[in-house]
Design an enzyme around this catalytic site. Structure first.
Site, PDB file in Angstrom:
ATOM      1  N   LEU A   1      12.307  -1.489   5.338  1.00 49.70           N
ATOM      2  CA  LEU A   1      12.044  -0.075   5.571  1.00 49.70           C
ATOM      3  C   LEU A   1      10.791   0.394   4.833  1.00 49.70           C
ATOM      4  CD1 LEU A   1      15.660   1.362   5.223  1.00 49.70           C
ATOM      5  CD2 LEU A   1      14.345   1.112   7.345  1.00 49.70           C
TER       6      LEU A   1
ATOM      7  N   SER B   1      10.230   0.286   0.756  1.00 48.12           N
ATOM      8  CA  SER B   1      11.248  -0.634   0.251  1.00 48.12           C
ATOM      9  C   SER B   1      10.729  -1.521  -0.875  1.00 48.12           C
ATOM     10  CB  SER B   1      11.792  -1.507   1.387  1.00 48.12           C
ATOM     11  OG  SER B   1      10.755  -2.262   1.982  1.00 48.12           O
ATOM     12  N   GLY B   2       9.405  -1.632  -0.988  1.00 43.18           N
ATOM     13  CA  GLY B   2       8.822  -2.468  -2.031  1.00 43.18           C
ATOM     14  C   GLY B   2       8.132  -3.712  -1.512  1.00 43.18           C
ATOM     15  N   LYS B   3       7.919  -3.795  -0.206  1.00 42.31           N
ATOM     16  CA  LYS B   3       7.303  -4.968   0.415  1.00 42.31           C
ATOM     17  C   LYS B   3       5.926  -5.269  -0.165  1.00 42.31           C
ATOM     18  CE  LYS B   3       7.343  -3.107   4.465  1.00 42.31           C
ATOM     19  NZ  LYS B   3       7.947  -1.811   4.076  1.00 42.31           N
ATOM     20  N   SER B   4       5.059  -4.270  -0.153  1.00 39.28           N
ATOM     21  CA  SER B   4       3.679  -4.487  -0.604  1.00 39.28           C
ATOM     22  C   SER B   4       3.608  -4.768  -2.098  1.00 39.28           C
ATOM     23  CB  SER B   4       2.815  -3.271  -0.247  1.00 39.28           C
ATOM     24  OG  SER B   4       2.686  -3.137   1.158  1.00 39.28           O
TER      25      SER B   4
ATOM     26  N   SER C   1       7.941  -4.157  10.727  1.00 41.79           N
ATOM     27  CA  SER C   1       8.420  -5.056  11.778  1.00 41.79           C
ATOM     28  C   SER C   1       9.904  -4.823  12.063  1.00 41.79           C
ATOM     29  CB  SER C   1       8.178  -6.514  11.370  1.00 41.79           C
ATOM     30  OG  SER C   1       8.407  -7.376  12.444  1.00 41.79           O
TER      31      SER C   1
END
Length: 244
Positions: A73, A76-79, A145
């Protein structure tokens, strides 16, 4: 001799990959649709093969490429994980590069807006990841995605090209994402100022079998990075060089 990367991906498959990577860091997406490839069979365009096969290149640079997809989401902390993972890999002597959805729009996709068609054209980052992995670099792709079928297709294209694909599901609660949201987009979406926002009024289909699930509300960045690096390490009997 390894099959070349793009010839292993049928044109129809490329169309689905276009749709798979249509989202942006903002999390606003159009309705799901299939993008038909351009029917222009009269173009005088052919694949120009390299003088090197992948094994020769890997031996020369002492590394095999891979793609790590960090999906989840917005906020969410992806990067955050991807940035630290890139640092750790490079510090260990690996070739790695971060392909962030927002960053790509500052250059490669700077001519694109946010219409459904333009979002589909954001496929460019997906092709870049495939090519970088084929060249021996570890491509770190940070994208929302949201649809499972599209992520599965990206995995399939890597399998067809005999390239390692690692799906990392960054999975805190929606409430935690809203709490940490640096752009305030969740609040705007709930106020009706933004429509089609992933996690509010647009769907996100969680991965069922990712290589790794990370709940960033309980797992720190360093721990998450260490877990990903462990997955990237070559297994016993493998010729692939992985992170130290």
């Amino acid at each position: 001799m390894q099959a070349n990367l793009l010839s292993a991906t049928p044109r129809r498959d490329n169309a689905l990959l276009c749709e798979m990577l249509r989202d942006t860091g903002a999390g606003v997406i159009p309705a799901s649709r299939v993008i038909e490839p351009r029917r222009d069979d009269g173009r005088d365009v052919t694949w120009h093969p390299s003088a090197l096969d992948r094994d020769e290149r890997s031996t020369a640079i002492d590394q095999c490429g891979a793609t790590v997809l960090l999906t989840g989401l917005p906020a969410s902390g992806k990067s955050t994980i991807a940035v630290e993972l890139e640092r750790r890999l490079v510090d260990a002597g690996q070739s790695a590069y971060l392909l962030d959805g927002d960053n790509i729009r500052h250059g490669l996709s700077e001519d694109l807006g946010f219409s459904p068609g333009d979002r589909a054209e954001h496929i460019r980052v997906g092709h870049v990841a495939l090519l970088m992995a084929d060249a021996g670099t570890i491509a770190l792709v940070s994208l929302i995605s949201p649809l499972a079928a599209h992520r599965a297709h990206l995995r399939k294209t890597h399998e067809q090209a005999d390239l390692l694909f690692v799906e990392v599901f960054v999975d805190p609660t929606v409430e935690e994402c809203e709490r940490r949201d640096p752009k305030g987009l969740y609040a705007r979406a709930r106020a009706g100022e933004i429509r089609g926002f992933t996690g509010v009024d647009a769907p996100y289909e969680p991965p069922e079998q990712p290589e790794l699930r990370v709940d960033t509300s309980t797992t720190g960045v360093e721990q998450a990075v260490a877990q990903i690096i462990e997955i990237l390490r070559p297994r016993s009997g493998s010729k692939r060089r992985g992170p130290r």
